[in-house]
Write a protein that holds these residues in place. Structure first.
Motif, short mmCIF file in Angstrom:
data_model
loop_
_atom_site.label_atom_id
_atom_site.label_comp_id
_atom_site.label_asym_id
_atom_site.label_seq_id
_atom_site.Cartn_x
_atom_site.Cartn_y
_atom_site.Cartn_z
N LEU A 5 109.10 -41.11 85.99
CA LEU A 5 110.46 -41.82 85.64
C LEU A 5 110.67 -41.65 84.09
O LEU A 5 109.54 -41.67 83.25
N SER A 6 111.83 -41.48 83.61
CA SER A 6 111.98 -41.78 82.23
C SER A 6 111.74 -43.01 81.70
O SER A 6 111.80 -43.83 82.85
N GLU A 9 114.95 -44.76 83.03
CA GLU A 9 114.74 -44.96 84.55
C GLU A 9 113.80 -46.22 85.08
O GLU A 9 114.32 -47.00 85.67
N TYR A 52 122.16 -45.59 79.26
CA TYR A 52 121.49 -45.39 80.63
C TYR A 52 122.16 -46.42 81.31
O TYR A 52 122.65 -46.40 82.54
N ARG A 56 124.73 -46.17 84.56
CA ARG A 56 124.05 -46.64 85.97
C ARG A 56 124.97 -47.76 86.68
O ARG A 56 125.27 -47.83 87.77
N ILE A 61 124.76 -41.19 88.77
CA ILE A 61 123.36 -40.95 88.70
C ILE A 61 123.04 -40.33 87.34
O ILE A 61 123.86 -39.30 87.01
N LYS A 63 120.98 -38.54 84.39
CA LYS A 63 119.66 -37.50 84.29
C LYS A 63 119.88 -37.01 82.85
O LYS A 63 120.61 -37.07 82.17
N SER A 64 118.69 -36.70 82.53
CA SER A 64 118.45 -35.94 81.14
C SER A 64 119.55 -34.82 80.96
O SER A 64 119.86 -34.07 82.00
N TYR A 72 122.55 -37.00 78.10
CA TYR A 72 122.57 -37.16 79.59
C TYR A 72 123.39 -36.32 80.46
O TYR A 72 124.56 -35.89 79.71
N TYR A 75 126.16 -37.70 87.46
CA TYR A 75 126.23 -36.95 88.90
C TYR A 75 127.12 -38.09 89.70
O TYR A 75 126.68 -39.07 89.54
N GLY A 78 124.27 -37.59 92.82
CA GLY A 78 122.93 -37.06 92.75
C GLY A 78 122.82 -35.49 92.80
O GLY A 78 123.78 -34.73 93.29
N PRO A 79 121.92 -34.92 92.10
CA PRO A 79 121.99 -33.47 92.03
C PRO A 79 121.69 -32.64 93.13
O PRO A 79 122.10 -31.55 93.33
#
Length: 160
Positions: A5-6, A9, A52, A56, A61, A63-64, A72, A75, A78-79
């Motif tokens: 995870l980042s 995250e 972030y 969230r 969602i 993501k980088s 960022y 989504y 989600g992807p």
């Protein structure tokens, strides 16, 4: 099982969702210990986490966005279900760079976004009662900041 995870995250899952635990060896780290560890590991962690957490919490969602020259991408579900809708650029209210310099950096991102059928959001961190977002020394200080979103679009007007 190993999960990568980042920092943002991981911290969101510890702090906001309370669904994972992080250990240093055999010792479980507290929320404050994780905050300090992540802040020391990455000087941009606090501002990145603020943004972030903001998105969230709104159900996105996150993501980088490095692939699209942003911080960022967002989504809906989600992807695996949809392409990203937005590219997010983080800005701070005490940004030292001039407006002209900022726009020179943002315009190419807007062009990339248009090519990829995405829109650009500039997410500005606004501080309340503290001198900068770096004044957020613990996650309990997150109420001292807010995020202002600006949707940026490139308009093309044709003479046709």
């Amino acid at each position: 099982m190993i999960l990568r995870l980042s920092l943002e995250e991981g911290f969101f899952l510890i702090y906001a969702m309370n669904c994972i635990e992080i250990y240093d060896g055999s010792q479980k780290l507290s929320i404050e210990q994780c905050w300090n560890l992540f802040s020391n590991a990455d000087p941009n962690f606090i501002k990145c986490y603020i943004i972030y957490h903001h998105f969230r919490s709104k159900g996105w969602i996150v993501k980088s966005g490095e692939k699209f020259a942003g911080n960022y991408i967002l989504y809906k579900n989600g992807p695996q279900f949809f392409h990203a809708t937005y590219i997010v650029i983080i800005d701070t209210e005490n940004s030292a760079s001039s407006d002209k310099k900022q726009w020179k950096q943002i315009l190419p991102i807007i062009r990339v976004a248009e090519t990829c059928k995405k829109e650009v959001i500039i997410a500005r961190i606004i501080t309340h009662g503290i001198t900068s977002f770096e004044g957020v020394k613990t996650p309990m200080n997150l109420s001292s900041v807010s995020v202002h979103e600006t949707l940026v679009q490139r308009w093309f007007i044709s003479d046709k």
